[in-house]
Design an enzyme around this catalytic site. Structure first.
Site, short mmCIF file in Angstrom:
data_model
loop_
_atom_site.label_atom_id
_atom_site.label_comp_id
_atom_site.label_asym_id
_atom_site.label_seq_id
_atom_site.Cartn_x
_atom_site.Cartn_y
_atom_site.Cartn_z
N TYR A 144 -4.59 1.20 15.71
CA TYR A 144 -3.35 1.24 16.48
C TYR A 144 -3.57 0.99 17.97
CZ TYR A 144 -0.93 3.00 12.40
OH TYR A 144 -0.38 3.09 11.16
N ASN A 167 -7.64 1.05 9.68
CA ASN A 167 -6.38 1.37 10.35
C ASN A 167 -6.63 1.33 11.85
OD1 ASN A 167 -5.61 1.97 7.75
ND2 ASN A 167 -5.17 4.13 8.10
N GLU A 210 -7.81 7.82 6.48
CA GLU A 210 -8.13 8.41 7.77
C GLU A 210 -8.81 9.77 7.70
OE1 GLU A 210 -4.76 8.10 10.38
OE2 GLU A 210 -4.78 5.93 10.26
N HIS A 241 -3.44 10.66 0.93
CA HIS A 241 -2.87 10.42 2.27
C HIS A 241 -2.24 11.74 2.73
CE1 HIS A 241 -1.36 7.02 5.04
NE2 HIS A 241 -1.09 8.16 5.66
N ARG A 251 0.85 -1.19 0.00
CA ARG A 251 0.00 0.00 0.00
C ARG A 251 0.88 1.24 0.00
NH1 ARG A 251 -3.11 2.90 4.75
NH2 ARG A 251 -4.20 4.40 3.45
N GLU A 291 -3.63 -0.52 7.90
CA GLU A 291 -2.54 -0.10 8.80
C GLU A 291 -2.75 -0.73 10.16
OE1 GLU A 291 -1.67 4.09 9.24
OE2 GLU A 291 -2.16 4.45 7.13
C1 BGC Z 1 -1.36 7.31 9.42
C2 BGC Z 1 0.10 7.11 9.13
C3 BGC Z 1 0.90 7.32 10.41
C4 BGC Z 1 0.50 6.25 11.39
C5 BGC Z 1 1.20 6.29 12.73
C6 BGC Z 1 -1.79 6.74 10.74
O1 BGC Z 1 -2.47 7.73 11.44
O2 BGC Z 1 -2.15 6.92 8.35
O3 BGC Z 1 0.45 8.00 8.10
O4 BGC Z 1 2.27 7.34 10.20
O5 BGC Z 1 -0.87 6.31 11.64
O6 BGC Z 1 0.88 7.46 13.41
#
Ligand code: BGC
Length: 447
Positions: A296, A294, A166, A121, A77, A353
């Protein structure tokens, strides 16, 4: 010991974005983007870093693709820098920009790697921002021309497209919280931007269908998961709002053709309205082929009067944190994927992501990034569990292939499975790279 096995047709990959890796900010006829401006505004980015050179992938893409080949991924990607294609946002197309991405995509395909291309992006041409950026409907028109140009140019080569990465970050983080370019702090503006992004997404999907482009199109919202601290109604509702800011606000218009009522009335109480024009909701509500997710982090959260936008606060439960300070919360990954499937159906999902920040440096040529390796493992266990529970996962792309320009954190925060020395630009594969390589090769791992 247990074996975590994935289906045979699972796609494995990595993800990056143009401004974070390309560099060559003045080459090939590229125009300026809002990130050039923002990163050069004192105080906006840690250490005054910028993406002028980044990982220099504009020149080193062949080396990067060999790294991907060694890793064994089937999908990569990346994003197109809009200002390389239209240096002024609109007007004449820049052939050199198109040529660069042709060389790049051809090299991927020659190495057996499928491109998954993000159109936006975050590097909006500065010329468009000068005219109001995403607050203006003219930017939707410019995006349509840009998207159409890319579809026509790369049809037959790129078969997976993402309109927006995002949209929450593009709207709220960049225009209300102000941490990202263009750095505004205005809630009404952020809500306008979010709505215009939705419309631009719908317009691009329509255009893709009208042109009859072979392939699939989706978008990639970022989600978090807030788990109620207690079963008190107030805590549950605070979490519902906090989650909906990422999920319902950005999913309902696309999947249901409406904004969530409870969020509309919450915003209304704050004097905020949505600039919906006739036909907008039908435009946004286009069937898409897949969803990019995405993810995290997440946290346990509860009600707190007047805290933030949604009377909500996170409660520190002592979870491990990555070096950027985010909770390691794989349970949230499982929960959010299950929630999305329950609410929006079994749409095919690519994890576009998922990854972690650990700032380990090479020692005698080796980068022992144990924290990242564990994060990866735990999130893949959660992902696997969600798949057993009916979540329709097609692929997993970790963020990121390379350490790169981490937006407002500059080069101080590293997310790569490959280390980049920003002085020499040398790449060093980390321990997590080798673990991921083995997992891809086997299609399973042991815990
Ligand atoms: C984004 C990335 C970023 C990653 C880590 C996402 O919010 O798409 O560009 O580097 O998270 O923060």
């Amino acid at each position: 010991m247990a074996i975590i096995q994935f289906p045979r047709d699972m796609k494995w990959g990595t993800a990056t974005a143009s401004y974070q890796i390309e560099g060559a900010y003045k080459e090939g006829g590229r125009g300026a983007s809002i990130w050039d401006t923002f990163s050069k505004t004192p105080g906006k980015v840690v250490n005054g870093d910028n993406g002028d050179v980044a990982c220099d992938s504009y020149h080193r893409y062949k080396e990067d693709i060999q790294i991907m080949k060694d890793l064994g991924i089937s999908m990569y990607r990346f994003s197109i820098a809009w200002p390389r294609i239209f240096p002024n946002g609109t007007g004449e197309v820049n052939q050199e920009g198109l040529d660069f991405y042709h060389r790049f995509v051809d090299e991927l395909l020659a190495n057996g790697i499928e491109p998954l291309c993000t159109l936006y992006h975050w590097d909006l041409p500065q010329a468009l921002q000068d005219q109001g950026g995403w607050n203006e409907r003219a930017t939707i028109d410019a995006f349509e021309v840009y998207a159409k140009t890319m579809f026509n140019e790369f049809k037959g080569k790129i078969k997976h497209w993402i309109t927006f990465n995002e949209p929450w970050c593009v709207s709220f983080l960049s225009n209300y919280i102000g941490a990202h370019a263009p750095g505004n702090q205005d809630l009404q503006l952020a809500v306008n931007v979010a709505h215009h992004l939705h419309v631009a997404h719908g317009v691009a999907v329509k255009c893709f269908r009208t042109l009859g482009i072979e392939g699939q199109i989706g978008y990639a919202p970022n989600v978090e998961w807030n788990e109620p601290f207690s079963q008190r109604q107030a805590d549950i509702e605070a979490c519902t709002r906090a989650n909906a800011w990422f999920i319902e606000w950005f999913f309902d218009p696309v999947f249901k053709g409406s904004y969530p009522e409870f969020m509309l009335s919450w915003f209304e109480k704050k004097g905020i309205s949505i600039p919906i024009e006739e036909g907008d909701l039908e435009t946004i509500h286009q069937p898409i082929d897949f969803l990019g997710i995405n993810y995290y982090t997440g946290s346990v959260s509860r009600y707190k009067e007047n805290e933030g936008l949604f009377d909500h606060e996170r409660v520190d439960q002592g979870y491990q944190k990555t070096d950027i300070g985010w909770n390691v919360y794989p349970e949230g990954f499982y929960k959010v994927l299950t929630y999305i499937t329950e609410n929006y159906g079994q749409i095919p999902i690519y994890i576009t992501e998922n990854g972690s920040c650990y700032n380990d440096e090479p020692v005698n040529g080796r980068v022992s990034d144990h924290g990242r390796l564990e994060y990866l493992k735990q999130h893949l266990v959660a992902l696997n569990r969600s798949m057993e529970n009916g979540v329709n996962i097609k692929g997993y792309l970790t963020w990121s292939l390379l350490d790169n320009f981490e937006w407002a954190e500059g080069y101080s925060m590293r997310f790569g499975i490959v280390h980049v020395n920003y002085r020499t630009l040398e790449r060093t594969k980390k321990d997590s790279f080798y673990w991921y390589k083995q997992t891809i090769e086997n299609n399973w791992f042991e815990v």
